[in-house]
Design an enzyme around this catalytic site. Structure first.
Site, short mmCIF file in Angstrom:
data_model
loop_
_atom_site.label_atom_id
_atom_site.label_comp_id
_atom_site.label_asym_id
_atom_site.label_seq_id
_atom_site.Cartn_x
_atom_site.Cartn_y
_atom_site.Cartn_z
N HIS A 129 0.85 -1.20 0.00
CA HIS A 129 0.00 0.00 0.00
C HIS A 129 0.88 1.25 0.00
CE1 HIS A 129 -3.37 2.54 0.36
NE2 HIS A 129 -3.67 2.41 1.63
N HIS A 178 -2.43 -1.08 -11.18
CA HIS A 178 -3.32 -0.64 -10.10
C HIS A 178 -4.46 -1.64 -9.98
CE1 HIS A 178 -6.24 1.84 -7.87
NE2 HIS A 178 -5.18 2.48 -7.43
N ASP A 203 2.37 6.48 -7.62
CA ASP A 203 3.66 6.27 -6.97
C ASP A 203 4.84 6.35 -7.93
OD1 ASP A 203 2.47 5.75 -4.40
OD2 ASP A 203 1.88 3.80 -5.17
#
Length: 469
Positions: A304, A350, A405
């Site tokens: 996460h 994702h 990210d």
């Protein structure tokens, strides 16, 4: 508590609608009126309570889909099971905050300067009310030096018990837990507050928590990396600007980045680990401090919130081995080397999205504007061209495109925040806005204790045999 009361109201007496309101589809929600945040919620809550009551009465038995064995043993992916008002994630369009996409938020939410990145305060208002706050010189983050001595009493002593070797998230969570002593919800619950008013102390706690987190987070950073000297708050700055300042970064561009970072990381509907954890723990009527501390522990997991630090570390490993001027062909070889070693390329794919993450896109636009010649940014751009075709060729990835990210660490690194292990703390501060906003609505709508049914493998096998016969 005056500091936190003023934060919850955002010192807003807002009147003028944003000039771009009519150009954005989703602004049917209307601009905010000349009411403070608490008063607006007090008006909105009865309407939404009736809406939920009607929905349950008229459509409570409507089926939303089929639950498969794959869903049960696959982390409940794709299974609809949560009410989450503040945001909705579309697989193709990405996240929408109360109906507004990220580009739309950048257009209509107030910034520190005209055309600047959205203020997190504006997004907080949007998530709580569904309305876009008007641009106003009074819409800023009201800081007060009283927060520092209060913090030192509540948090610095427990944090001093942490070893410097403890990871930043451990220390950050410790600080949040130390704040719990001031919970208004716990005090009100102990005194027998009626259920219909649960939302009010939850509101106080959530906004108080959000307001204090930059101080707690910056103390953790400066304790670990800068010898422990705290920087005084600057009451002329907004939430994101002050967070950057408290960390020790006063560059205007870094402050703009922090505003953008906090805004786009604030919420991503309710099914991700941190958001779901906060909602789950709060459903037991744990106060916002306890609930958010639990959420942070979920965020600290490698699957996460740790992903952003892993991306930067991986990118730096590319540079260490191949240099900053690596060609695309060399980069392809390095990517295949990573995959063939049984590892993943961090920052791509994702669980829900099936296209490039809009949060990645807005960070790329920020980089093109402010740091187009940064070597690591140029490498990130090459990765965008190289990695998706390789992942597509593998045939095992539903989404080969970059996520949020893939970019954030490079931006932070450019402005001097190079300590990758700390990045998840930044994520945690940001996520408080979404989780805190939803917790207020959880209590306002009277959402119940979460209690899904679990099954054993034996019971699944038995069910499947009966279904096949």
């Amino acid at each position: 508590m005056a500091f936190f009361r003023t934060v919850t109201k955002l010192r807003s007496r807002l009147g003028q609608p944003p000039s771009l309101r009519d150009s954005v589809r989703c602004l049917q929600t209307q601009a905010s009126s000349d009411l403070d945040l608490h008063s607006q919620l007090k008006e909105l809550i009865p309407e939404q309570q009736e809406r939920l009551k009607k929905l349950k009465k008229e459509h409570g038995k409507v089926q939303l889909g089929t639950i498969t064995v794959d869903m049960v043993i696959g982390g409940m992916r794709g299974m609809t099971g949560l009410l989450w008002e503040t945001s909705l994630l579309d697989p193709d369009e990405g996240i929408r905050f109360r109906g507004l996409s990220i580009p739309e938020c950048q257009k209509v939410l107030p910034g520190a300067t005209p055309g600047g990145e959205p203020l997190p305060e504006g997004l907080l208002w949007l998530l709580l009310t569904g309305k876009v706050p008007s641009r106003s010189k009074n819409m800023h983050y009201p800081v007060n030096n009283g927060v520092v001595p209060k913090f030192q009493i509540m948090c610095s002593r427990p944090l001093m018990l942490c070893l410097l070797e403890h990871i930043p998230m451990t220390q950050f969570t410790t600080g949040v837990m130390a704040l719990q002593v001031q919970s208004e919800f716990q005090k009100a619950y102990d005194k027998g507050i009626p259920k219909s008013r649960y939302w009010e102390p939850t509101y106080e706690d959530s906004l108080s928590l959000i307001a204090q987190l930059p101080v707690v987070a910056s103390y953790v950073y400066r304790r670990i990396y800068k010898g422990g000297r705290m920087i005084p708050v600057d009451d002329s700055l907004d939430y994101g600007g002050n967070f950057s300042h408290l960390l020790g970064f006063d560059d205007h561009k870094m402050q703009e980045l922090m505003r953008l970072y906090v805004t786009i990381h604030s919420d991503h509907e309710g099914g991700n680990v941190s958001a779901h954890t906060g909602h789950l723990v709060a459903s037991a009527l744990s106060d916002p401090f306890l609930s958010f501390a639990a959420a942070l522990n979920g965020l600290a997991g490698p699957l996460h919130g740790l992903a952003n630090q892993e991306v930067l570390l991986w990118i730096k490993s590319v540079v260490d081995e191949c240099g900053e001027n690596i060609t695309k062909d060399q980069l392809k070889d390095y990517v295949w080397k990573t995959l063939n070693s049984g590892k993943v390329v961090p920052g791509f794919g994702h669980g829900v999205l099936r296209k490039t993450d809009p949060r990645y896109t807005c960070q790329r636009e920020f980089a093109l504007k402010h740091l187009p010649d940064d070597p690591l940014f140029r490498l990130v751009s090459k990765l965008y061209d190289v990695v998706p075709p390789i992942l597509t060729e593998l045939g095992k990835v539903k989404n080969p495109w970059p996520n949020v990210d893939a970019h954030s660490g490079v931006l932070l690194n450019h402005f001097g925040l190079t300590e990758a292990r700390y990045f998840t703390v930044l994520f945690g501060v940001s996520r408080s806005i979404g989780i805190g906003s939803q917790l207020i609505w959880d209590r306002a709508l009277g959402l119940p204790l979460e209690r899904p049914k679990s099954v054993t493998m034996e019971s699944l096998e038995s069910f499947c045999k009966k279904a096949a016969s």
